[in-house]
Write a protein that holds these residues in place. Structure first.
Motif, PDB file in Angstrom:
ATOM      1  N   SER A  38       0.824  -1.211   0.000  1.00  0.00           N
ATOM      2  CA  SER A  38       0.000   0.000   0.000  1.00  0.00           C
ATOM      3  C   SER A  38       0.857   1.259   0.000  1.00  0.00           C
ATOM      4  CB  SER A  38      -0.923   0.008   1.226  1.00  0.00           C
ATOM      5  OG  SER A  38      -1.815  -1.074   1.195  1.00  0.00           O
ATOM      6  N   ALA A  39       2.055   1.156   0.575  1.00  0.00           N
ATOM      7  CA  ALA A  39       2.958   2.306   0.630  1.00  0.00           C
ATOM      8  C   ALA A  39       3.775   2.456  -0.647  1.00  0.00           C
ATOM      9  CB  ALA A  39       3.884   2.183   1.835  1.00  0.00           C
ATOM     10  N   GLY A  40       3.501   1.607  -1.656  1.00  0.00           N
ATOM     11  CA  GLY A  40       4.162   1.755  -2.939  1.00  0.00           C
ATOM     12  C   GLY A  40       5.443   0.970  -3.085  1.00  0.00           C
ATOM     13  N   GLU A  41       5.713   0.031  -2.158  1.00  0.00           N
ATOM     14  CA  GLU A  41       6.928  -0.771  -2.251  1.00  0.00           C
ATOM     15  C   GLU A  41       6.640  -2.098  -2.951  1.00  0.00           C
ATOM     16  OE1 GLU A  41       9.717   0.505  -1.541  1.00  0.00           O
ATOM     17  OE2 GLU A  41       8.939   2.278  -0.526  1.00  0.00           O
ATOM     18  N   GLN A  42       7.667  -2.661  -3.561  1.00  0.00           N
ATOM     19  CA  GLN A  42       7.567  -3.976  -4.166  1.00  0.00           C
ATOM     20  C   GLN A  42       7.837  -5.020  -3.095  1.00  0.00           C
ATOM     21  OE1 GLN A  42      10.531  -3.545  -7.262  1.00  0.00           O
ATOM     22  NE2 GLN A  42       8.970  -3.272  -8.813  1.00  0.00           N
ATOM     23  N   VAL A  43       6.958  -6.008  -3.000  1.00  0.00           N
ATOM     24  CA  VAL A  43       7.093  -6.992  -1.936  1.00  0.00           C
ATOM     25  C   VAL A  43       6.626  -8.352  -2.438  1.00  0.00           C
ATOM     26  CG1 VAL A  43       4.850  -6.269  -0.996  1.00  0.00           C
ATOM     27  CG2 VAL A  43       6.420  -7.587   0.434  1.00  0.00           C
ATOM     28  N   TYR A  44       7.399  -9.383  -2.123  1.00  0.00           N
ATOM     29  CA  TYR A  44       7.014 -10.744  -2.501  1.00  0.00           C
ATOM     30  C   TYR A  44       5.837 -11.203  -1.650  1.00  0.00           C
ATOM     31  CZ  TYR A  44      11.162 -11.428  -5.394  1.00  0.00           C
ATOM     32  OH  TYR A  44      12.110 -11.341  -6.385  1.00  0.00           O
ATOM     33  N   SER A  45       4.972 -11.990  -2.254  1.00  0.00           N
ATOM     34  CA  SER A  45       3.772 -12.450  -1.568  1.00  0.00           C
ATOM     35  C   SER A  45       4.069 -13.640  -0.662  1.00  0.00           C
ATOM     36  CB  SER A  45       2.706 -12.854  -2.586  1.00  0.00           C
ATOM     37  OG  SER A  45       3.128 -14.003  -3.308  1.00  0.00           O
ATOM     38  N   HIS A  46       3.099 -13.948   0.187  1.00  0.00           N
ATOM     39  CA  HIS A  46       3.177 -15.120   1.067  1.00  0.00           C
ATOM     40  C   HIS A  46       3.343 -16.398   0.247  1.00  0.00           C
ATOM     41  CE1 HIS A  46       1.964 -17.897   4.302  1.00  0.00           C
ATOM     42  NE2 HIS A  46       1.132 -18.429   3.435  1.00  0.00           N
ATOM     43  N   SER A  47       2.586 -16.529  -0.832  1.00  0.00           N
ATOM     44  CA  SER A  47       2.650 -17.740  -1.646  1.00  0.00           C
ATOM     45  C   SER A  47       3.997 -17.865  -2.342  1.00  0.00           C
ATOM     46  CB  SER A  47       1.522 -17.750  -2.674  1.00  0.00           C
ATOM     47  OG  SER A  47       1.603 -16.622  -3.533  1.00  0.00           O
ATOM     48  N   TRP A  48       4.587 -16.731  -2.755  1.00  0.00           N
ATOM     49  CA  TRP A  48       5.899 -16.783  -3.396  1.00  0.00           C
ATOM     50  C   TRP A  48       6.946 -17.279  -2.400  1.00  0.00           C
ATOM     51  CZ3 TRP A  48       7.557 -15.350  -8.383  1.00  0.00           C
ATOM     52  CH2 TRP A  48       8.933 -15.381  -8.559  1.00  0.00           C
ATOM     53  N   ARG A  49       6.895 -16.772  -1.161  1.00  0.00           N
ATOM     54  CA  ARG A  49       7.857 -17.223  -0.148  1.00  0.00           C
ATOM     55  C   ARG A  49       7.735 -18.727   0.068  1.00  0.00           C
ATOM     56  NH1 ARG A  49       7.447 -18.709   4.841  1.00  0.00           N
ATOM     57  NH2 ARG A  49       5.306 -17.970   5.059  1.00  0.00           N
ATOM     58  N   LEU A  50       6.509 -19.217   0.170  1.00  0.00           N
ATOM     59  CA  LEU A  50       6.310 -20.651   0.369  1.00  0.00           C
ATOM     60  C   LEU A  50       6.888 -21.442  -0.807  1.00  0.00           C
ATOM     61  CD1 LEU A  50       2.673 -20.844   1.793  1.00  0.00           C
ATOM     62  CD2 LEU A  50       4.841 -20.977   3.033  1.00  0.00           C
ATOM     63  N   GLY A  51       6.669 -20.929  -2.026  1.00  0.00           N
ATOM     64  CA  GLY A  51       7.187 -21.612  -3.200  1.00  0.00           C
ATOM     65  C   GLY A  51       8.702 -21.654  -3.221  1.00  0.00           C
ATOM     66  N   GLU A  52       9.335 -20.552  -2.787  1.00  0.00           N
ATOM     67  CA  GLU A  52      10.795 -20.506  -2.779  1.00  0.00           C
ATOM     68  C   GLU A  52      11.356 -21.481  -1.746  1.00  0.00           C
ATOM     69  OE1 GLU A  52      14.424 -19.141  -4.309  1.00  0.00           O
ATOM     70  OE2 GLU A  52      12.352 -19.002  -5.006  1.00  0.00           O
ATOM     71  N   LEU A  53      10.728 -21.562  -0.564  1.00  0.00           N
ATOM     72  CA  LEU A  53      11.180 -22.524   0.443  1.00  0.00           C
ATOM     73  C   LEU A  53      10.987 -23.945  -0.054  1.00  0.00           C
ATOM     74  CD1 LEU A  53       9.891 -20.938   3.779  1.00  0.00           C
ATOM     75  CD2 LEU A  53      12.145 -20.765   2.745  1.00  0.00           C
ATOM     76  N   GLU A  54       9.888 -24.179  -0.769  1.00  0.00           N
ATOM     77  CA  GLU A  54       9.630 -25.509  -1.314  1.00  0.00           C
ATOM     78  C   GLU A  54      10.704 -25.908  -2.317  1.00  0.00           C
ATOM     79  OE1 GLU A  54       6.121 -27.912  -3.762  1.00  0.00           O
ATOM     80  OE2 GLU A  54       5.782 -25.875  -3.038  1.00  0.00           O
ATOM     81  N   ARG A  55      11.164 -24.946  -3.123  1.00  0.00           N
ATOM     82  CA  ARG A  55      12.215 -25.236  -4.101  1.00  0.00           C
ATOM     83  C   ARG A  55      13.460 -25.784  -3.410  1.00  0.00           C
ATOM     84  NH1 ARG A  55      14.311 -20.656  -6.646  1.00  0.00           N
ATOM     85  NH2 ARG A  55      15.124 -21.923  -8.323  1.00  0.00           N
ATOM     86  N   TYR A  56      13.736 -25.284  -2.215  1.00  0.00           N
ATOM     87  CA  TYR A  56      14.914 -25.724  -1.483  1.00  0.00           C
ATOM     88  C   TYR A  56      14.623 -26.878  -0.527  1.00  0.00           C
ATOM     89  CZ  TYR A  56      17.859 -21.965  -3.193  1.00  0.00           C
ATOM     90  OH  TYR A  56      18.603 -21.146  -4.003  1.00  0.00           O
ATOM     91  N   GLY A  57      13.381 -27.347  -0.510  1.00  0.00           N
ATOM     92  CA  GLY A  57      13.036 -28.449   0.363  1.00  0.00           C
ATOM     93  C   GLY A  57      12.995 -28.068   1.827  1.00  0.00           C
ATOM     94  N   ILE A  58      12.776 -26.788   2.124  1.00  0.00           N
ATOM     95  CA  ILE A  58      12.703 -26.325   3.516  1.00  0.00           C
ATOM     96  C   ILE A  58      11.251 -26.398   3.975  1.00  0.00           C
ATOM     97  CG2 ILE A  58      13.147 -24.420   5.093  1.00  0.00           C
ATOM     98  CD1 ILE A  58      15.222 -23.380   3.137  1.00  0.00           C
ATOM     99  N   PRO A  59      10.944 -27.091   5.073  1.00  0.00           N
ATOM    100  CA  PRO A  59       9.559 -27.173   5.552  1.00  0.00           C
ATOM    101  C   PRO A  59       8.997 -25.789   5.837  1.00  0.00           C
ATOM    102  CG  PRO A  59      10.976 -28.733   6.725  1.00  0.00           C
ATOM    103  CD  PRO A  59      11.884 -27.843   5.930  1.00  0.00           C
ATOM    104  N   THR A  60       7.733 -25.605   5.513  1.00  0.00           N
ATOM    105  CA  THR A  60       7.109 -24.294   5.731  1.00  0.00           C
ATOM    106  C   THR A  60       6.996 -23.966   7.211  1.00  0.00           C
ATOM    107  OG1 THR A  60       4.916 -25.323   5.643  1.00  0.00           O
ATOM    108  CG2 THR A  60       5.805 -24.435   3.587  1.00  0.00           C
ATOM    109  N   THR A  61       7.072 -24.990   8.097  1.00  0.00           N
ATOM    110  CA  THR A  61       7.006 -24.756   9.539  1.00  0.00           C
ATOM    111  C   THR A  61       8.386 -24.553  10.154  1.00  0.00           C
ATOM    112  OG1 THR A  61       7.017 -27.140   9.903  1.00  0.00           O
ATOM    113  CG2 THR A  61       4.861 -26.048   9.792  1.00  0.00           C
TER     114      THR A  61
END
Length: 606
Positions: A103-126
């Motif tokens: 809302s403040a005009g910054e670029q920010v990765y979404s929650h789903s993108w973060r989960l996808g990136e952790l999944e790529r590395y095999g890191i549990p979401t928990t």
């Protein structure tokens, strides 16, 4: 391989020991059951009230007064208190931070993108991530800042602690905290975000009041239902929680969009469309909803309305801050919508553009082959299916359509050769006999519609001077390496290779060790068939920063050069860096199975 120098390694170790005393990759965090949303319903009502605030000393220094404009990556806030019923607030504060920065005009990765990136590395979401791991993920995503924190509820007051980590040069900025009653969590977080921006950027133009006006205040119980819907593990729970959030806050866009996505994921387009319709054009989810609407219209065989949706999306993207950028996924679906209306020349033009933008994807020449079949051009169809098979040698359907098109074209001997080659590659049951005619309805069921598109890249493409103007911030830091790097990525995604190459070189002129710029130049060289140059740039990227992603990319280039031994060495090194990295594991399995070097499984850097 060009190794890093020992001096460089020692320097990294010294800096890491100062900034990141916990240098573990990640440690598992036990999952706890979440109670029903009613557990905090007593705190319902509009967020209001005041709380105490404070700042403690920093464990690392960082220059103040510098601009905080950039790309942000946000991680969940850890629950450091005994109130396990508030575990949902971990992702809740993450989502509030994402929405606040956006809302403040910054670029920010979404929650789903973060989960996808952790999944790529095999890191549990928990998993509870160390600061070093957060920094590593942020570097691979080319993020500029990482936001993380913790919270504690003692039964009376909620205390939120927030940290901001600058990625390059690495610096952990002073911690901030706010404390107050649980029902004031929205106000506490808004004040915390404003302090994070204003106290670390002396030029930040917004007052607390102005910053607060950028954010919608919602009921706490509605927010809880929304977050529980986002993190739900099953569709039924997800839909139920999101519906309750919409019931409590009907005008709140986020749960309306999330409901549309929930139904869309279930392929229930009739239920999804009304929720997508509630996303206004001014909202940052509008582009994603418009893409999903187009896919639904194709699924419901409404090609005219699908064409309208994808054409509007294409217009919006072309008029964004990166004019001329095309998305091959959008072009592909737009072409299918046109082809179903017998607009074959326009459809072919769109697909050829998509195919040129993404030279590794077999779907685009495959769909071009289907259009040629519909027009009775069986030789042309065979050429397209052959191109698809060349791009993806391990897809039996591509080979089957190639054989069928050759037979239709009267080239039986060539068809027999291709069939025998396919049988040798896939086995006697690997390739089914395909009988097709040129009617639209017989080919429609094998069209390859793109059902997903990277939402963060969509939003980043549309991130422009308009959003920055709303905050009174700088319109465009056009002379910084980061700005040149982002323009290069936009141009590369749009197929503007020469322009992207110029921007990458400008980036390196002022930041010679920029790993992302070298990686981008490697991708350009690979697309142009200059594999030796691609290797050179990938090695330069690794010299600047070791990365499992870059090593896996280098392994694929070595495979294209028919150097399987070097490819295997790189992918094994990648797995030492990230043992659960899925793409590296798949590539190693491919190499171990002794597949032809010219047919590696698909994958390339983002």
């Amino acid at each position: 391989m060009v190794p890093r120098s020992y001096t460089h390694e020692i320097l990294i170790a010294v800096v890491a020991s100062l900034l990141f005393p916990t240098w573990n990759y990640c440690s598992p965090q036990s999952a706890q059951a979440w109670p029903n949303a009613s557990s905090s319903r007593s705190a319902a009502g509009n967020a209001a009230g005041a709380g105490s605030s404070g700042t403690s000393s920093s464990t690392a220094t960082a220059s103040k007064g510098g601009s905080l404009h950039g790309i942000y990556l946000v991680f969940p806030f850890q629950n450091s208190g005994p109130a396990s019923r508030l575990d949902w607030l971990s992702e809740g504060l993450e989502e509030l931070t994402i929405q606040g920065l956006s809302s403040a005009g910054e670029q920010v990765y979404s929650h789903s993108w973060r989960l996808g990136e952790l999944e790529r590395y095999g890191i549990p979401t928990t998993a509870k991530l160390s600061r070093a791991t957060m920094l590593h993920v942020a570097e691979d995503l080319d993020a500029d800042f990482v936001v993380f924190g913790s919270f504690n509820y003692d039964g009376k007051n909620l205390t939120i602690d927030s940290r901001l980590l600058r990625v390059n040069p690495a610096a952990l900025l002073p911690p901030l905290h706010e404390s107050g009653p649980l029902e004031t969590v929205m106000d506490l977080h808004t004040r915390l975000m404003w302090r994070m921006m204003s106290e670390n950027d002396h030029a930040y133009p917004l007052s607390l009041t102005e910053f607060s006006q950028l954010h919608k205040t919602v009921r706490l119980d509605a927010f809880e239902h929304y977050i529980r819907g986002l993190i739900a593990n099953d569709d039924e729970t997800r839909v139920r929680e999101l519906r309750e959030a919409v019931h409590l806050e009907p005008e709140w866009v986020e749960p309306n969009y999330a409901l549309g996505e929930a139904y869309f994921t279930k392929r229930d387009c009739a239920s999804a469309l009304p929720w997508f319709a509630k996303v206004p054009k001014t909202h940052d989810r509008y582009l994603e909803s418009l893409f999903s609407v187009g896919v639904c219209r194709l699924s419901m065989n409404q090609p005219d309305q699908a064409e309208e949706a994808f054409a509007m999306l294409q217009t919006l993207l072309r008029g964004s801050s990166a004019p001329g950028v095309d998305f091959p996924e959008v072009l592909n679906n737009l072409a299918i919508a046109k082809a179903r209306q017998n607009k074959f020349p326009a459809a072919q033009e769109d697909l050829k553009r998509a195919s040129a933008l993404d030279p590794d994807e077999d779907d685009y020449p495959f769909n071009l082959g289907l259009i040629a079949m519909q027009q009775g051009d069986f030789s042309g169809a065979a050429a397209q299916f052959r191109e698809a098979s060349h791009r993806e040698p391990d897809i039996p359907e591509d080979r089957a359509l190639l054989v069928a098109a050759l037979e239709k074209a009267g080239k039986q001997e060539e068809a027999d050769q291709e069939r025998n080659a396919a049988l040798e590659a896939f086995g006697p049951n690997g390739v089914a006999t395909t009988h097709l005619d040129a009617k639209n309805d017989s080919l429609m069921h094998i069209e390859r519609v793109t059902t997903e598109i990277d939402p963060d890249t969509l939003r980043f493409e549309m991130e422009s001077a308009e959003a920055r103007a709303a905050t009174g911030g700088p319109q465009d830091a056009r002379d910084t390496p980061a700005a040149h790097l982002r323009r290069a990525r936009q141009q590369l995604s749009g197929g503007q290779l020469d322009a992207a190459e110029r921007e990458y070189h400008v980036t390196l002129a002022t930041d010679k060790g920029n790993a992302a710029a070298h990686l981008g130049l490697a991708e350009i060289a690979r697309r142009q068939g200059r594999l030796d140059d691609a290797v050179k740039e990938l090695l330069a990227s690794l010299e600047a920063r070791d990365s499992a992603v870059v090593r896996t990319t280098l392994a694929r280039v070595y495979l294209e050069q028919k150097k399987p031994a070097l490819a295997r060495s790189e992918v094994e090194h990648a797995l030492k860096l990230a043992p659960n990295y899925t793409e590296a594991k798949q590539l190693l399995e491919y190499l171990q199975n002794g597949k032809p070097a010219e047919a590696p499984p698909k994958g390339r850097p983002r």
